[in-house]
Scaffold this motif. Structure first.
Motif, short mmCIF file in Angstrom:
data_model
loop_
_atom_site.label_atom_id
_atom_site.label_comp_id
_atom_site.label_asym_id
_atom_site.label_seq_id
_atom_site.Cartn_x
_atom_site.Cartn_y
_atom_site.Cartn_z
N GLY A 2 0.31 -21.13 29.80
CA GLY A 2 -0.42 -21.34 30.73
C GLY A 2 0.37 -20.98 31.83
N GLU A 7 -0.55 -5.44 36.18
CA GLU A 7 -2.04 -4.69 37.40
C GLU A 7 -3.19 -5.36 36.42
OE1 GLU A 7 -0.33 -0.14 37.46
OE2 GLU A 7 -0.27 -0.76 35.57
N ALA A 8 -2.92 -5.32 35.10
CA ALA A 8 -4.54 -5.81 34.43
C ALA A 8 -5.65 -7.21 35.03
CB ALA A 8 -3.74 -6.77 32.94
N GLY A 42 2.82 -7.02 27.78
CA GLY A 42 2.93 -6.64 29.32
C GLY A 42 3.91 -6.41 30.08
N PHE A 43 3.59 -5.15 31.44
CA PHE A 43 5.08 -5.87 32.15
C PHE A 43 4.79 -4.70 33.85
CE2 PHE A 43 5.31 -2.32 29.09
CZ PHE A 43 6.00 -1.31 29.57
N ARG A 44 3.34 -4.54 33.59
CA ARG A 44 2.22 -3.97 35.25
C ARG A 44 2.72 -4.83 35.75
NH1 ARG A 44 2.77 2.79 33.65
NH2 ARG A 44 0.63 2.76 35.40
N ASN A 100 -2.73 -11.06 27.43
CA ASN A 100 -1.51 -11.35 28.49
C ASN A 100 -1.56 -13.37 27.18
OD1 ASN A 100 -1.11 -10.33 30.37
ND2 ASN A 100 -2.75 -10.72 31.19
N SER A 101 -2.65 -13.23 26.83
CA SER A 101 -2.57 -14.83 25.18
C SER A 101 -1.55 -14.45 24.19
CB SER A 101 -3.85 -14.81 24.93
OG SER A 101 -4.81 -14.90 25.84
N SER A 127 -4.62 -7.88 37.78
CA SER A 127 -5.63 -7.66 40.55
C SER A 127 -5.90 -6.56 39.56
CB SER A 127 -4.00 -6.94 40.11
OG SER A 127 -3.78 -5.74 39.61
N SER A 173 5.45 -11.77 35.39
CA SER A 173 6.71 -12.82 35.45
C SER A 173 7.46 -11.77 34.04
CB SER A 173 6.12 -13.98 34.59
OG SER A 173 5.11 -13.86 33.10
N ALA A 191 2.14 -14.95 26.20
CA ALA A 191 2.14 -16.37 26.29
C ALA A 191 2.29 -17.07 25.26
CB ALA A 191 0.58 -16.95 27.16
N THR A 225 -4.75 -20.65 28.31
CA THR A 225 -5.18 -20.67 29.38
C THR A 225 -6.55 -19.87 29.13
OG1 THR A 225 -3.53 -19.55 30.61
CG2 THR A 225 -4.75 -18.52 31.48
N ASP A 275 -6.64 -19.40 25.72
CA ASP A 275 -5.82 -19.37 24.16
C ASP A 275 -4.82 -20.59 24.88
OD1 ASP A 275 -3.26 -19.46 26.31
OD2 ASP A 275 -4.03 -17.44 26.71
N LEU A 300 -0.52 -14.63 40.91
CA LEU A 300 -1.12 -14.78 39.04
C LEU A 300 -2.30 -13.58 39.26
CD1 LEU A 300 -2.21 -15.49 36.36
CD2 LEU A 300 -3.42 -17.17 37.71
P1 ADP Z 1 1.32 -8.68 33.23
O1 ADP Z 1 0.93 -8.47 31.73
O2 ADP Z 1 1.60 -6.47 33.08
O3 ADP Z 1 2.43 -9.20 33.63
P2 ADP Z 1 -1.29 -9.00 34.28
O4 ADP Z 1 -1.79 -8.96 35.03
O5 ADP Z 1 -1.82 -8.50 32.58
O6 ADP Z 1 0.45 -8.53 34.18
O7 ADP Z 1 -0.44 -10.94 34.63
C1 ADP Z 1 0.22 -11.43 35.28
C2 ADP Z 1 0.53 -12.46 34.65
O8 ADP Z 1 0.39 -13.22 34.81
C3 ADP Z 1 1.51 -12.58 34.08
O9 ADP Z 1 2.98 -11.96 34.03
C4 ADP Z 1 1.86 -14.24 33.49
O10 ADP Z 1 2.57 -14.82 33.54
C5 ADP Z 1 0.42 -14.13 34.14
N1 ADP Z 1 -0.54 -14.69 32.84
C6 ADP Z 1 -1.97 -13.88 32.70
N2 ADP Z 1 -1.77 -14.03 31.75
C7 ADP Z 1 -1.94 -15.01 31.19
C8 ADP Z 1 -2.31 -16.18 29.81
N3 ADP Z 1 -3.05 -15.79 29.28
N4 ADP Z 1 -1.43 -17.53 30.33
C9 ADP Z 1 -0.24 -17.31 30.48
N5 ADP Z 1 -0.18 -16.03 31.32
C10 ADP Z 1 -0.68 -15.47 32.05
#
Ligand code: ADP
Ligand code: MG
Length: 854
Positions: free
Chosen positions: A70, A105-106, A101-103, A41-42, A108, A86, A45, A151, A66, A79
């Motif tokens: 943000g 799920e993490a 990432g794209f699912r 995720n970091s 949540s 996103s 971002a 974040t 990170d 989130l």
């Molecule tokens: P995914 O990574 O598959 O989109 P996550 O559950 O990991 O799903 O994260 C959900 C959303 O939260 C991401 O799509 C992103 O927009 C936001 N997000 C998560 N971690 C960060 C981060 N470290 N910095 C910025 N946005 C984040």
């Protein structure tokens, strides 16, 4: 579990909260996935600085901060909701997705499994916000919080909501931690321009560095930051070549129809000189389009090719495979580490061709220097020295056009040596006639197979190409003694063992001689196969016969004294054809008469009139039916069904393991010794054949493993080991195990991480040298089972070699009590089924209830 009738019939959806809890444990499986998801995720971002802080190896807290973009205030609510992301909007976006990432799920899932809080400050915000979440991913608290752009996600008490997993997680935390570091290292390597730093704090102790990179712009620098400069020096860059014709053919690819730009591979691999590789696969990193993954076939090919050039080591590998996004499916498993590739064979062919070319120079050197000089006499020594070539020699030789051919020759030679290891046999020995059994019956057919095996091995090793390989495969115990361990020159000095090595006086060569003189098994084969068998009861030699009645008239076997005192084995008594008789003579008799090469054996047919009487036949059948009635129950269930054949080794071993408990060995009755190499033992109605050398070797090996404390020799100067921070911690946690293996260290807790331990003592033993690689191998083993006594593979090899030399040799006559002792030893060890070199020790021969006598 009882269900009420009403509930049984109604199908209803599970409530959303429960679904969430049920599924989340499948997305975040362990510490590794948790850290991986947060780091991804970091990186998604756009962070250039990622800090991973762990408390108690991650069991208490995982915190990833990170300096990425943000999270915008509008996105706070989504989130941590399931499948909110996103990164993509619909399925078609998947093809070109470039984020990890794209699912959605993490976050949540982490909320469902632990206590999650997030502090974030979007680049457009003036001040950051701290958010706390419940297990459903709803925001429970939201307060302004000052922090620079980026974040921080904190995960406390992972798996708190799944009590059983939570306990297991805490119990195995060190193992999980090591695996996590391995994955984190992959991200550290591939993410150029990003500084990643991971620390761990145990209790209130000092923060310990785990892994860190400094944001370098190249893979090589990242590798150096993680594994040290020394590691980098052993690597060569991967040089991609188009797949060669031969390799394409091997993979069934049509060269003319291959796409040319589907794959672009870059990275680094260990050089193939011995010492430049590693003792384990602990540093192998594969990436597809920058995404760390586990491509099984790719890793298999790379390791296999490396083994062709550096047989005893594994390479360090970093390979980034760029593939057109249209031919890659990354959405196979939730952790995205399994990736499907179109044209995977093409990729494998490119890898094979390129790696063979990269390593090819070394093989040319071996081929020219060694191949044609004196294969029979010197091959062994050349192989012992393989890979020890001076670097100057290896690097200067250019590629030769026929290097594939040469490498095949070398590979074949190596293969045959690894199978046999005994090349230098005399011409006369080679020329002995090979007789195969023409007819055989029941257990004696098997016995014939056993008796033949040592001889078969000799024939194989002599380089006979005419099916001797097939012969050796026919006998599962084939060659068990004549294989001279190539590293078997260790004197046993320098170690203190609970068992003395005093019994080492019988050298292996003696066995060669004795196996030859005590019984030429080719003769035995003929004699056994001819149907009628007899034996002497040879006092101290302990040769006994199965107590079967004489049955000459019915084509059975008889018991008579053997004529030659040396022939302490089954011998022939039936009239034979002149040639068959020749082969049944004692060694003294036939020593002069041996032809120099194989001669065809003529078997003369004999016609024997058989008297047939209906009344005796019906009488026999009735007796048989009666016997079956009484023994019927017993015969219905056969415990041992596997044949004595290499193909059935696993089944045979499984049966033995299932049916024979430790204490049963002590109850086995000794029937006798067969062919001066095997013990025939009986347990109730079951007959077993036991390889006397293999079984003694296994017992001696286990004793050495358990009781030997290897003595170390002090080094003149403490040696820095260039260990990673994690390896260093594993070493420090398991010092006692290292000491038992003869390795000793000075530990300076206050020194910078990676410099805290220095090697001051190494195990020594004549002809066996140990070094930092053995330390690393132990670290690798201990990372999987912390605190459990283990030995580096080379120490095991040394013990195996010592055990071999101190064990009863094939060709040695044993008394009943000696045999009894060997069999009861089998009940004192955990896995008596194979010798340390993997050869079977015991096989089921026959069930006496099934051998009916009419
Ligand atoms: P995914 O990574 O598959 O989109 P996550 O559950 O990991 O799903 O994260 C959900 C959303 O939260 C991401 O799509 C992103 O927009 C936001 N997000 C998560 N971690 C960060 C981060 N470290 N910095 C910025 N946005 C984040
Ligand atoms: Mg994610």
């Amino acid at each position: 579990m009882e269900l009420t009738p009403g509930v049984e019939k109604t199908i209803k959806p599970i409530d959303r909260r429960s679904v969430h809890r049920i599924c989340s444990g499948q997305v975040v499986l362990n510490l590794c996935t948790a850290v991986k998801e947060l780091v991804e995720n970091s990186l998604d971002a756009g962070a250039t600085n990622v800090e991973v802080k762990l408390k108690d190896y991650g069991a208490d807290l995982i915190e990833v901060s990170d300096n990425g973009c943000g999270v915008e205030e509008d996105n706070f609510a989504g989130l941590t909701l399931k499948h909110y992301t996103s990164k993509i909007q619909d399925f078609s976006d998947l093809i070109n997705v470039e984020t990890f990432g794209f699912r959605g799920e993490a976050l949540s899932s982490l909320c469902a499994l632990s206590n999650v809080s997030i502090v974030t400050c979007h680049k457009s915000a003036n001040i950051g916000t701290r958010l706390a979440f419940d297990h459903s991913g709803n925001i429970t608290r939201r307060v302004p919080f000052s922090r620079p752009q980026g974040t921080t996600v904190s995960v406390q008490q992972l798996f708190l909501t799944l009590p059983v997993r939570h306990k297991e997680f805490q119990r195995n935390i060190k193992k999980e931690f090591t695996k996590m570091v391995q994955i984190l290292q992959a991200y550290c390597i591939i993410c150029t321009g990003v500084r990643i730093n991971c620390t761990n704090q145990v209790g209130q102790g000092k923060k310990q560095a785990v892994v860190s990179t400094s944001g370098s712009s190249t893979l090589k620098e990242n590798i150096g930051a993680i594994f040290g400069h020394k590691q980098v020096q052993t690597l060569i860059p991967f040089v991609q070549l188009p797949p060669s014709e031969e390799v394409c053919e091997e993979y069934g690819l049509n060269v003319s129809a291959l796409p040319t730009k589907l794959y672009t591979i870059a990275g680094f691999v260990s050089q193939c000189n011995h010492g430049d590789g590693r003792s384990t696969t602990d540093r192998q990193f594969f990436f597809i389009n920058q995404r760390p993954c586990d491509p099984g076939k790719v890793s298999k090919v790379v390791n296999e090719i490396y083994h062709m050039y550096n047989r005893h080591q594994y390479p360090f590998i970093v390979l980034n495979i760029r593939a057109e996004s249209g031919c890659v499916d990354i959405n196979v498993t939730p952790d995205k580490r399994q990736i499907l590739l179109q044209e995977e064979k093409l990729l494998l062919a490119i890898l094979k061709t390129s790696l063979m070319a990269m390593f090819g120079t070394d093989v040319n050197k071996l081929a020219v220097n060694q191949k044609l000089t004196d294969v029979e006499g010197n091959l062994k020594s050349f192989l012992q020295n393989e890979g020890e070539a001076s670097p100057s020699e290896t690097s200067t030789r250019p590629f030769s056009p026929n290097r594939d051919e040469t490498s095949t020759i070398i590979a074949r030679l190596k293969e045959s040596v690894s199978r046999g290891k005994t090349f230098a046999l005399r011409e006369t020995e080679r020329a002995q006639p090979k007789h195969r059994p023409t007819t055989s019956q029941g257990i004696f057919q098997m016995l014939a197979g056993f008796s033949a095996s040592p001889r078969k091995k000799i024939l194989l090793n002599e380089g006979s190409e005419d099916g001797s390989e097939v012969d050796s495969r026919n006998s599962p115990l084939a060659g068990r003694k004549l294989e001279k361990p190539n590293e078997d020159t260790d004197s046993g000095l320098g170690s203190v063992s609970a068992e003395s090595d005093g019994g080492l006086s019988t050298p292996e060569t003696a066995v060669h001689f004795r196996a030859e003189s005590a019984g030429d098994s080719s003769k035995e084969k003929s004699s056994v196969s001819s149907g009628e068998i007899q034996s002497s009861e040879c006092g101290s030699s302990g040769v006994f016969l199965p107590s079967e009645p004489n049955q000459n008239e019915e084509g059975g076997f008889s018991r008579q004294a053997a004529s030659s005192p040396k022939a302490k084995r089954f011998k022939i008594s039936q009239p034979l054809s002149p040639k068959a008789h020749f082969s049944a003579m004692t060694p003294e008799q036939d020593s002069d008469a041996q032809p120099l090469y194989d001669v065809p054996v003529k078997m003369e047919k004999r016609t024997v009139p058989l008297a047939v009487s209906w009344s005796s036949l019906t009488g026999r059948i009735q007796r048989q039916i009666k016997r079956q009635e009484t023994e019927g129950e017993m015969l219905k269930f056969r415990k041992f069904r596997a044949k004595i054949s290499p193909g059935e080794n696993k089944t045979a071993e499984d049966e033995l393991r299932k049916e024979i408990r430790k204490e049963m060995f002590a109850n086995m009755e000794i029937v006798g010794q067969f062919n001066l190499g095997f013990i025939i033992a009986k347990l109730k109605s079951d007959l077993f054949i036991v390889d006397q050398h293999a079984t003694d070797e296994k017992y001696n090996f286990e004793m050495l493993q358990e009781h030997t404390v290897l003595q170390g020799q002090k080094l003149i100067k403490p040696q820095n080991l260039n260990l990673t921070a994690v390896s260093e911690s594993i070493l420090m946690d398991n010092l006692e195990i290292f000491q038992k293996n003869g390795f000793d260290f000075v530990v300076d807790e206050n020194a910078p991480v990676t410099q805290r331990v220095k090697l001051i003592s190494l195990p020594t033993s004549k002809n066996w040298t140990f070094g930092p690689q053995d330390v690393e191998e132990l670290i690798f083993m201990l990372s999987d089972s912390p605190g459990i006594m283990c030995r580096p593979s080379r120490v095991r090899q040394m013990f195996a070699s010592r055990a071999c030399r101190k064990s009863v040799m094939i060709g040695t006559a044993l008394t009943a009590s000696e045999m009894k002792k060997l069999i009861s030893h089998m009940g004192e060890i955990e896995h008596p089924w194979n010798c340390p070199h993997g050869r079977p020790t015991i096989r089921h021969l026959a069930n006496l209830d099934l051998i009916t006598q009419l």
